[in-house]
Design a protein around this motif. Structure first.
Motif, short mmCIF file in Angstrom:
data_model
loop_
_atom_site.label_atom_id
_atom_site.label_comp_id
_atom_site.label_asym_id
_atom_site.label_seq_id
_atom_site.Cartn_x
_atom_site.Cartn_y
_atom_site.Cartn_z
N GLY A 147 6.97 -1.06 12.94
CA GLY A 147 5.72 -1.45 12.28
C GLY A 147 5.97 -1.86 10.84
O GLY A 147 5.38 -2.84 10.34
N ARG A 148 6.85 -1.12 10.18
CA ARG A 148 7.16 -1.45 8.78
C ARG A 148 7.87 -2.80 8.69
O ARG A 148 7.57 -3.60 7.82
CB ARG A 148 8.03 -0.33 8.18
CG ARG A 148 8.20 -0.44 6.68
CD ARG A 148 8.79 0.80 6.07
NE ARG A 148 10.10 1.13 6.65
CZ ARG A 148 10.77 2.25 6.39
NH1 ARG A 148 10.25 3.15 5.56
NH2 ARG A 148 11.94 2.49 6.93
N GLU A 149 8.79 -3.04 9.63
CA GLU A 149 9.50 -4.33 9.64
C GLU A 149 8.53 -5.50 9.85
O GLU A 149 8.73 -6.59 9.35
CB GLU A 149 10.58 -4.35 10.74
CG GLU A 149 11.84 -3.59 10.35
CD GLU A 149 12.64 -3.13 11.57
OE1 GLU A 149 12.44 -3.71 12.67
OE2 GLU A 149 13.44 -2.19 11.43
N ARG A 150 7.47 -5.25 10.64
CA ARG A 150 6.48 -6.31 10.89
C ARG A 150 5.46 -6.42 9.77
O ARG A 150 4.53 -7.21 9.85
CB ARG A 150 5.74 -6.05 12.22
CG ARG A 150 6.57 -6.27 13.46
CD ARG A 150 5.72 -6.28 14.72
NE ARG A 150 5.01 -5.02 14.91
CZ ARG A 150 5.41 -4.04 15.73
NH1 ARG A 150 6.51 -4.19 16.45
NH2 ARG A 150 4.72 -2.93 15.84
N GLY A 151 5.61 -5.57 8.75
CA GLY A 151 4.67 -5.63 7.63
C GLY A 151 3.36 -4.88 7.86
O GLY A 151 2.41 -5.04 7.11
N GLU A 152 3.31 -4.05 8.92
CA GLU A 152 2.08 -3.30 9.18
C GLU A 152 2.01 -2.02 8.35
O GLU A 152 0.97 -1.37 8.30
CB GLU A 152 1.97 -2.95 10.67
CG GLU A 152 1.81 -4.15 11.59
CD GLU A 152 1.83 -3.74 13.05
OE1 GLU A 152 0.76 -3.47 13.60
OE2 GLU A 152 2.93 -3.68 13.62
N THR A 165 -4.36 9.02 15.29
CA THR A 165 -3.65 7.76 15.04
C THR A 165 -4.26 7.04 13.85
O THR A 165 -3.55 6.62 12.91
CB THR A 165 -3.72 6.84 16.28
OG1 THR A 165 -3.20 7.54 17.41
CG2 THR A 165 -2.91 5.58 16.08
N ASP A 166 -5.58 6.90 13.85
CA ASP A 166 -6.26 6.21 12.75
C ASP A 166 -6.06 6.93 11.42
O ASP A 166 -5.84 6.31 10.39
CB ASP A 166 -7.77 6.10 13.06
CG ASP A 166 -8.03 5.09 14.19
OD1 ASP A 166 -7.16 4.22 14.42
OD2 ASP A 166 -9.08 5.20 14.85
N SER A 167 -6.13 8.25 11.49
CA SER A 167 -5.99 9.06 10.28
C SER A 167 -4.59 8.89 9.67
O SER A 167 -4.45 8.72 8.46
CB SER A 167 -6.27 10.52 10.64
OG SER A 167 -5.79 11.38 9.64
N ILE A 168 -3.56 8.90 10.51
CA ILE A 168 -2.18 8.75 10.01
C ILE A 168 -2.00 7.37 9.40
O ILE A 168 -1.43 7.22 8.31
CB ILE A 168 -1.16 8.96 11.15
CG1 ILE A 168 -1.14 10.45 11.57
CG2 ILE A 168 0.25 8.52 10.73
CD1 ILE A 168 -0.34 10.72 12.84
N LEU A 169 -2.53 6.35 10.07
CA LEU A 169 -2.34 4.98 9.57
C LEU A 169 -3.21 4.70 8.34
O LEU A 169 -2.80 3.95 7.45
CB LEU A 169 -2.64 3.97 10.69
CG LEU A 169 -1.63 4.03 11.85
CD1 LEU A 169 -1.99 3.04 12.94
CD2 LEU A 169 -0.19 3.78 11.36
N ALA A 170 -4.34 5.35 8.24
CA ALA A 170 -5.21 5.15 7.08
C ALA A 170 -4.56 5.72 5.83
O ALA A 170 -4.69 5.17 4.73
CB ALA A 170 -6.56 5.82 7.30
N GLY A 171 -3.82 6.81 6.02
CA GLY A 171 -3.18 7.45 4.87
C GLY A 171 -1.92 6.76 4.42
O GLY A 171 -1.38 7.05 3.35
N SER A 172 -1.40 5.85 5.24
CA SER A 172 -0.13 5.21 4.88
C SER A 172 -0.38 4.13 3.86
O SER A 172 0.20 3.13 3.85
CB SER A 172 0.55 4.66 6.13
OG SER A 172 -0.23 3.61 6.65
#
Length: 192
Positions: free
Chosen positions: A142-147, A185-192
């Protein structure tokens, strides 16, 4: 004729293999503090100790296999092209797998017994290490894809997932269902 015999041998081997994995999982789940031995597993599976050692070098290796292969705890490593989808797949699969009747007691025993059994402590480290690596791979893609931001704290994100998982799994005070998997899932991604 010879071919027939080889074939039944293979089938018998496969049956013994599965019986050993099932027995290992069952005994670990019922152990309540008594060490699970290779002897006991062989007896419960109806095979000789040598048969067990032919496939697994140690009790730890066998229990690890039983937990991952039999217990629906293989973590999928999805590459769906979407970070959210990949992470959600892993979280939901982990929640579901850990709660199956054959798995939950064994996994709970493993966590409790690891405190005073160095072999099981090592096993738990390997088990959790493999799982963290699977989640890390999805986050890195995900990081490599810029997400994810380049400086996103992947280790903390992995801890957020497994922190919630183990805390609820061990204490049982809150559900581990698909709805929670989606929110986490949403919570982890929102905090990133």
């Amino acid at each position: 004729m010879h071919h027939e015999r080889a074939h039944t041998g293979r089938r018998r081997n496969e049956a013994a293999h599965q019986a050993i994995l099932d027995a290992a999982l069952r005994l670990l789940g019922e152990s309540e503090g008594t060490p699970v031995t290779i002897d006991a597993i062989a007896r419960a599976a109806g095979v000789g100790k040598q048969t067990v050692y032919r496939w697994w070098p140690s009790k730890g290796a066998l229990l690890l296999d039983a937990l991952t292969e039999r217990a629906a705890l293989q973590v999928p490593t999805p590459d769906s092209g979407s970070l959210r989808e990949g992470l959600h797949t892993i979280i939901a699969a982990t929640f579901r797998g850990a709660q199956s009747d054959s798995t939950a007691p064994a996994l709970r025993s493993l966590v409790c017994e690891a405190a005073h059994d160095p072999h099981l402590a090592e096993l738990l480290r390997t088990f959790t290490g493999q799982r963290r690596a699977a989640v890390r791979a999805v986050l890195e893609r995900g990081r490599e894809r810029g997400e994810l931001a380049a400086d996103a704290d992947l280790e903390l994100m992995i801890d957020e997932f497994y922190g919630v998982f183990w805390y609820r799994f061990i204490l049982g005070h809150g559900p581990l269902d698909d709805a929670v998997a989606a929110r986490l899932t949403d919570s982890i991604l929102a905090g990133s």
